[in-house]
Design a protein around this motif. Structure first.
Motif, PDB file in Angstrom:
ATOM      1  N   GLY A 134       0.797  -1.226   0.000  1.00 54.27           N
ATOM      2  CA  GLY A 134       0.000   0.000   0.000  1.00 54.27           C
ATOM      3  C   GLY A 134       0.823   1.267   0.000  1.00 54.27           C
ATOM      4  N   GLY A 135       1.957   1.234   0.657  1.00 55.27           N
ATOM      5  CA  GLY A 135       2.881   2.353   0.567  1.00 55.27           C
ATOM      6  C   GLY A 135       2.568   3.545   1.452  1.00 55.27           C
ATOM      7  N   SER A 136       1.969   3.294   2.636  1.00 54.65           N
ATOM      8  CA  SER A 136       1.696   4.458   3.492  1.00 54.65           C
ATOM      9  C   SER A 136       2.990   5.055   4.031  1.00 54.65           C
ATOM     10  CB  SER A 136       0.726   4.098   4.627  1.00 54.65           C
ATOM     11  OG  SER A 136       1.324   3.253   5.569  1.00 54.65           O
ATOM     12  N   ASN A 137       3.985   4.223   4.293  1.00 58.34           N
ATOM     13  CA  ASN A 137       5.279   4.764   4.741  1.00 58.34           C
ATOM     14  C   ASN A 137       5.968   5.532   3.613  1.00 58.34           C
ATOM     15  OD1 ASN A 137       6.190   3.961   7.589  1.00 58.34           O
ATOM     16  ND2 ASN A 137       5.261   2.071   6.822  1.00 58.34           N
ATOM     17  N   ILE A 193       2.716   5.177  14.240  1.00 61.22           N
ATOM     18  CA  ILE A 193       3.988   5.863  14.560  1.00 61.22           C
ATOM     19  C   ILE A 193       5.069   5.608  13.520  1.00 61.22           C
ATOM     20  CG2 ILE A 193       3.631   5.989  17.067  1.00 61.22           C
ATOM     21  CD1 ILE A 193       5.786   3.628  17.124  1.00 61.22           C
ATOM     22  N   GLU A 194       4.896   4.553  12.700  1.00 62.54           N
ATOM     23  CA  GLU A 194       5.925   4.240  11.705  1.00 62.54           C
ATOM     24  C   GLU A 194       6.232   5.448  10.833  1.00 62.54           C
ATOM     25  OE1 GLU A 194       5.630   0.701   9.340  1.00 62.54           O
ATOM     26  OE2 GLU A 194       4.724  -0.424  10.977  1.00 62.54           O
ATOM     27  N   HIS A 195       5.179   6.124  10.404  1.00 63.79           N
ATOM     28  CA  HIS A 195       5.365   7.247   9.481  1.00 63.79           C
ATOM     29  C   HIS A 195       6.247   8.326  10.099  1.00 63.79           C
ATOM     30  CE1 HIS A 195       1.227   5.845   7.830  1.00 63.79           C
ATOM     31  NE2 HIS A 195       2.197   5.018   7.521  1.00 63.79           N
TER      32      HIS A 195
HETATM   33  C1  GRF Z   1       4.834  -1.656   7.582  1.00 68.59           C
HETATM   34  O1  GRF Z   1       4.233  -2.211   8.706  1.00 68.59           O
HETATM   35  C2  GRF Z   1       6.332  -1.825   7.661  1.00 68.59           C
HETATM   36  O2  GRF Z   1       6.825  -1.794   8.962  1.00 68.59           O
HETATM   37  C3  GRF Z   1       6.547  -3.169   7.079  1.00 68.59           C
HETATM   38  O3  GRF Z   1       5.584  -3.272   6.050  1.00 68.59           O
HETATM   39  C4  GRF Z   1       4.489  -2.415   6.320  1.00 68.59           C
HETATM   40  C5  GRF Z   1       4.314  -1.525   5.138  1.00 68.59           C
HETATM   41  O4  GRF Z   1       3.165  -0.717   5.211  1.00 68.59           O
HETATM   42  N1  GRF Z   1       7.932  -3.340   6.679  1.00 68.59           N
HETATM   43  P1  GRF Z   1       2.939   0.398   4.088  1.00 68.59           P
HETATM   44  O5  GRF Z   1       2.935  -0.293   2.756  1.00 68.59           O
HETATM   45  O6  GRF Z   1       4.038   1.392   4.214  1.00 68.59           O
HETATM   46  O7  GRF Z   1       1.603   0.992   4.413  1.00 68.59           O
END
Ligand code: GRF
Length: 195
Positions: free
Chosen positions: A12-15, A179-181
């Motif tokens: 999906g690429g939210s990060n 929080i990843e973002h």
């Molecule tokens: C995230 O949970 C990241 O930690 C893992 O894959 C997922 C990717 O999510 N490596 P997104 O595609 O960035 O939404």
């Protein structure tokens, strides 16, 4: 000098989107030069296109070996002269040759507090299931440099979130993704500088 960033994503690429937005907003002293995916139709591609970031796709099926695929990806990336590669949900384990080509310049985000709950097979819901099964009080997200191992490179930044009573792998995953973002943006800023 403004750093050149290539993003690699399979989903999906939210990060990836958070990173592209922060670069475009001038929050990080870097520019997104390419979003590469090994999955045609990955949501990340559309998110990049929406922000005017060039995209490229190369499906891994049909390559005789992991080495052959990675060599092709290296060839595809070369003209973009990326200073850093940001793996953002890129579901391929990189070959040693690939890691060597960008030694110390590949970042990854992992949805746990590494070194805990990392390593082969620890991706997606498997991570959160293992965290819940272990009964720990906290989880989180880690941004690390990629080395020859799986999830073993040095940690650039990490942040924790609580594990709450009644959490399912899905609810924990959502809290961690939240929080990843921020963590990924802060980590890239740490390496590239920014406002
Ligand atoms: C995230 O949970 C990241 O930690 C893992 O894959 C997922 C990717 O999510 N490596 P997104 O595609 O960035 O939404």
């Amino acid at each position: 000098m403004r750093k050149r960033i290539a993003l690699l994503a399979s989903g999906g690429g939210s990060n990836a989107e958070a990173l592209m937005q922060a670069m475009r907003a001038g929050e990080i002293d870097a520019e997104p030069v390419l979003l590469f995916s090994n999955v045609a139709g990955a949501g990340a591609l559309e998110k990049a296109a929406r922000q005017g970031v060039p995209t490229a796709v190369l499906p891994h099926q049909g390559f005789a070996s992991r080495e052959a695929f990675d060599a092709a990806v290296l060839g595809l990336l070369a003209p973009y002269r990326a200073d850093y590669l940001c793996l953002a949900g890129y579901l391929r384990i990189l070959t040693p040759g690939f890691v060597q080509a960008y030694a110390g310049r590949i970042l990854n985000i992992h949805p746990s507090l590494l070194p805990d709950f990392g390593g082969p097979g620890m991706h997606g819901h498997h991570v959160h299931q293992a965290v819940l099964a272990a009964g720990v009080a906290a989880s989180g997200a880690s941004v690390h440099l990629v080395d020859a191992g799986v999830d073993t490179g040095s940690i650039v930044l990490q942040q924790s979130v609580p594990v709450l009573p009644g959490d399912s792998p899905a609810s924990l995953a959502a809290r961690v993704l939240g929080i990843e973002h921020q963590v990924y943006v802060a980590a890239l800023k740490k390496l590239c500088g920014g406002a």
